[in-house]
Write a protein that holds these residues in place. Structure first.
Motif, PDB file in Angstrom:
ATOM      1  N   PHE A  30       0.659  -0.964   0.143  1.00 44.93           N
ATOM      2  CA  PHE A  30       0.033   0.450   0.016  1.00 44.93           C
ATOM      3  C   PHE A  30       0.523   1.326   0.206  1.00 44.93           C
ATOM      4  O   PHE A  30       1.667   1.147   0.595  1.00 44.93           O
ATOM      5  N   PRO A  31       0.291   2.308  -0.942  1.00 44.57           N
ATOM      6  CA  PRO A  31       1.091   3.610  -0.844  1.00 44.57           C
ATOM      7  C   PRO A  31       1.503   3.895   0.583  1.00 44.57           C
ATOM      8  O   PRO A  31       0.314   3.818   1.524  1.00 44.57           O
ATOM      9  N   TYR A  73       5.271  -4.424  -7.602  1.00 39.12           N
ATOM     10  CA  TYR A  73       3.843  -3.635  -6.093  1.00 39.12           C
ATOM     11  C   TYR A  73       2.761  -4.171  -7.153  1.00 39.12           C
ATOM     12  O   TYR A  73       2.458  -4.151  -8.443  1.00 39.12           O
ATOM     13  N   PRO A  74       1.646  -4.982  -6.517  1.00 36.38           N
ATOM     14  CA  PRO A  74       0.530  -5.118  -7.602  1.00 36.38           C
ATOM     15  C   PRO A  74      -0.649  -4.115  -7.647  1.00 36.38           C
ATOM     16  O   PRO A  74      -0.288  -2.943  -7.140  1.00 36.38           O
ATOM     17  N   PRO A  75      -1.883  -4.431  -8.245  1.00 37.78           N
ATOM     18  CA  PRO A  75      -2.423  -3.017  -8.993  1.00 37.78           C
ATOM     19  C   PRO A  75      -3.393  -2.448  -7.739  1.00 37.78           C
ATOM     20  O   PRO A  75      -3.275  -2.899  -6.439  1.00 37.78           O
ATOM     21  N   TYR A  76      -3.037  -0.995  -7.533  1.00 31.11           N
ATOM     22  CA  TYR A  76      -3.595  -0.210  -6.598  1.00 31.11           C
ATOM     23  C   TYR A  76      -4.858   0.528  -7.014  1.00 31.11           C
ATOM     24  O   TYR A  76      -4.768   1.655  -7.438  1.00 31.11           O
ATOM     25  N   GLY A 111      -5.045 -10.658 -12.054  1.00 29.80           N
ATOM     26  CA  GLY A 111      -5.205 -12.286 -11.853  1.00 29.80           C
ATOM     27  C   GLY A 111      -3.855 -12.173 -10.680  1.00 29.80           C
ATOM     28  O   GLY A 111      -4.405 -13.367 -10.044  1.00 29.80           O
ATOM     29  N   GLY A 112      -2.940 -11.409 -10.503  1.00 29.83           N
ATOM     30  CA  GLY A 112      -2.670 -11.273  -9.522  1.00 29.83           C
ATOM     31  C   GLY A 112      -2.294 -10.996  -8.157  1.00 29.83           C
ATOM     32  O   GLY A 112      -1.474 -10.977  -6.945  1.00 29.83           O
ATOM     33  N   GLY A 113      -3.402 -10.213  -7.906  1.00 29.85           N
ATOM     34  CA  GLY A 113      -4.555  -9.774  -6.886  1.00 29.85           C
ATOM     35  C   GLY A 113      -4.006  -7.963  -7.171  1.00 29.85           C
ATOM     36  O   GLY A 113      -3.486  -7.652  -8.474  1.00 29.85           O
ATOM     37  N   TYR A 114      -4.721  -7.285  -5.649  1.00 30.14           N
ATOM     38  CA  TYR A 114      -4.660  -6.463  -5.982  1.00 30.14           C
ATOM     39  C   TYR A 114      -5.250  -5.547  -4.232  1.00 30.14           C
ATOM     40  O   TYR A 114      -5.496  -6.271  -3.747  1.00 30.14           O
ATOM     41  N   LEU A 115      -4.640  -4.549  -4.022  1.00 23.01           N
ATOM     42  CA  LEU A 115      -4.972  -3.808  -3.213  1.00 23.01           C
ATOM     43  C   LEU A 115      -6.572  -2.260  -3.643  1.00 23.01           C
ATOM     44  O   LEU A 115      -6.406  -1.640  -4.243  1.00 23.01           O
ATOM     45  N   MET A 116      -6.867  -2.071  -2.539  1.00 24.17           N
ATOM     46  CA  MET A 116      -8.146  -1.584  -2.120  1.00 24.17           C
ATOM     47  C   MET A 116      -8.751  -0.803  -1.719  1.00 24.17           C
ATOM     48  O   MET A 116      -8.248  -1.094  -0.229  1.00 24.17           O
ATOM     49  N   ASP A 117      -8.521   0.790  -1.497  1.00 27.04           N
ATOM     50  CA  ASP A 117      -8.631   1.480  -0.303  1.00 27.04           C
ATOM     51  C   ASP A 117     -10.016   1.552  -1.079  1.00 27.04           C
ATOM     52  O   ASP A 117     -10.469   2.643  -2.120  1.00 27.04           O
ATOM     53  N   ASP A 122     -16.909  11.953   3.462  1.00 25.50           N
ATOM     54  CA  ASP A 122     -15.908  12.755   4.672  1.00 25.50           C
ATOM     55  C   ASP A 122     -14.259  12.538   4.397  1.00 25.50           C
ATOM     56  O   ASP A 122     -13.485  12.775   4.859  1.00 25.50           O
ATOM     57  N   GLY A 123     -14.148  11.154   3.278  1.00 24.92           N
ATOM     58  CA  GLY A 123     -12.514  11.170   3.339  1.00 24.92           C
ATOM     59  C   GLY A 123     -11.745  10.356   3.760  1.00 24.92           C
ATOM     60  O   GLY A 123     -10.830   9.613   4.116  1.00 24.92           O
ATOM     61  N   ARG A 124     -12.565   9.963   4.589  1.00 24.29           N
ATOM     62  CA  ARG A 124     -12.185   8.589   5.700  1.00 24.29           C
ATOM     63  C   ARG A 124     -12.174   7.275   5.618  1.00 24.29           C
ATOM     64  O   ARG A 124     -12.744   6.709   4.579  1.00 24.29           O
ATOM     65  N   LEU A 125     -11.602   6.809   5.896  1.00 25.71           N
ATOM     66  CA  LEU A 125     -10.518   5.140   5.212  1.00 25.71           C
ATOM     67  C   LEU A 125     -12.220   4.629   5.696  1.00 25.71           C
ATOM     68  O   LEU A 125     -11.960   4.331   7.206  1.00 25.71           O
ATOM     69  N   LEU A 126     -12.746   4.240   4.822  1.00 25.64           N
ATOM     70  CA  LEU A 126     -13.603   2.402   5.166  1.00 25.64           C
ATOM     71  C   LEU A 126     -12.919   1.139   4.547  1.00 25.64           C
ATOM     72  O   LEU A 126     -13.810   0.850   5.967  1.00 25.64           O
ATOM     73  N   HIS A 127     -11.844   1.304   4.317  1.00 29.48           N
ATOM     74  CA  HIS A 127     -11.614  -0.480   3.683  1.00 29.48           C
ATOM     75  C   HIS A 127     -10.029  -0.435   3.607  1.00 29.48           C
ATOM     76  O   HIS A 127     -10.057   0.672   2.815  1.00 29.48           O
ATOM     77  N   ARG A 128      -9.433  -1.147   3.309  1.00 26.94           N
ATOM     78  CA  ARG A 128      -8.000  -1.725   3.509  1.00 26.94           C
ATOM     79  C   ARG A 128      -8.751  -2.976   2.359  1.00 26.94           C
ATOM     80  O   ARG A 128      -8.629  -3.679   3.816  1.00 26.94           O
ATOM     81  N   TRP A 129      -8.435  -2.997   1.657  1.00 32.29           N
ATOM     82  CA  TRP A 129      -8.554  -4.774   1.106  1.00 32.29           C
ATOM     83  C   TRP A 129      -7.096  -5.360   0.421  1.00 32.29           C
ATOM     84  O   TRP A 129      -6.792  -4.377  -0.574  1.00 32.29           O
ATOM     85  N   ASP A 130      -6.678  -6.357   0.365  1.00 30.96           N
ATOM     86  CA  ASP A 130      -5.296  -6.631   0.254  1.00 30.96           C
ATOM     87  C   ASP A 130      -6.109  -8.130  -0.303  1.00 30.96           C
ATOM     88  O   ASP A 130      -5.875  -8.843   0.609  1.00 30.96           O
ATOM     89  N   THR A 131      -6.142  -8.291  -2.127  1.00 32.26           N
ATOM     90  CA  THR A 131      -6.346  -9.885  -1.909  1.00 32.26           C
ATOM     91  C   THR A 131      -4.788 -10.745  -2.374  1.00 32.26           C
ATOM     92  O   THR A 131      -4.992 -11.635  -3.388  1.00 32.26           O
ATOM     93  N   THR A 132      -3.685  -9.919  -1.995  1.00 31.92           N
ATOM     94  CA  THR A 132      -2.157 -10.820  -2.868  1.00 31.92           C
ATOM     95  C   THR A 132      -1.956 -11.663  -1.370  1.00 31.92           C
ATOM     96  O   THR A 132      -1.028 -12.465  -2.082  1.00 31.92           O
ATOM     97  N   VAL A 133      -2.939 -11.664  -0.648  1.00 34.31           N
ATOM     98  CA  VAL A 133      -2.003 -12.294   0.198  1.00 34.31           C
ATOM     99  C   VAL A 133      -2.630 -14.000   1.018  1.00 34.31           C
ATOM    100  O   VAL A 133      -3.874 -14.227  -0.213  1.00 34.31           O
TER     101      VAL A 133
END
Length: 133
Positions: A30-31, A73-76, A111-117, A122-133
């Motif tokens: 993740f950045p 790094y995986p797609p973000y 295909g190799g997984g991805y990261l998603m925020d 309000d700009g607050r982080l609701l979810h952080r998802w890592d499908t590469t693990v």
């Protein structure tokens, strides 16, 4: 305030300040630091979200920022939503919908997984998802 507490607060503050200033990628891929400094989505992200909604995607999504050019790094993907719900069921449905759209309509490969925020209205982080693990 006790000397031990003051020292602990100083160490924590310095660590937070140093972490926020680095350009080095985090160990998870993740950045570093906050990735959505405002509630506005960049024009390209808004245009992609428009295409996503026109294809039947979630009406609350107003920005999608895929970054596939991070060598080693995986797609973000950063998603901006008007829905403040941080529930897992909604997120999983939304993530599946967005990734399906990106792969089928935009030709992106995950295909190799991805990261998603996902950031709320309000700009607050609701979810952080890592499908590469």
């Amino acid at each position: 305030m006790g000397r031990g507490i003051a020292l602990t607060l100083t160490v924590v503050t310095c660590a937070a300040a140093l972490t926020a200033c680095t350009d080095a990628p985090s160990p998870t891929g993740f950045p570093p630091g906050p990735t959505a400094p405002s509630t506005a989505a960049p024009p390209e992200a808004a245009a992609l979200a428009d295409r996503y909604r026109e294809a039947g995607g979630d009406a609350d999504v107003y920005g999608i920022e895929p970054n596939f050019k991070r060598e080693g790094y995986p797609p973000y993907i950063v998603v901006h939503t008007r829905n403040p719900d941080s529930g897992d069921a909604l997120f999983k449905k939304q993530a599946a919908s967005i990734t399906s759209f990106l792969t089928s309509k935009e030709g992106l490969t995950l295909g190799g997984g991805y990261l998603m925020d996902v950031y709320g209205p309000d700009g607050r982080l609701l979810h952080r998802w890592d499908t590469t693990v």
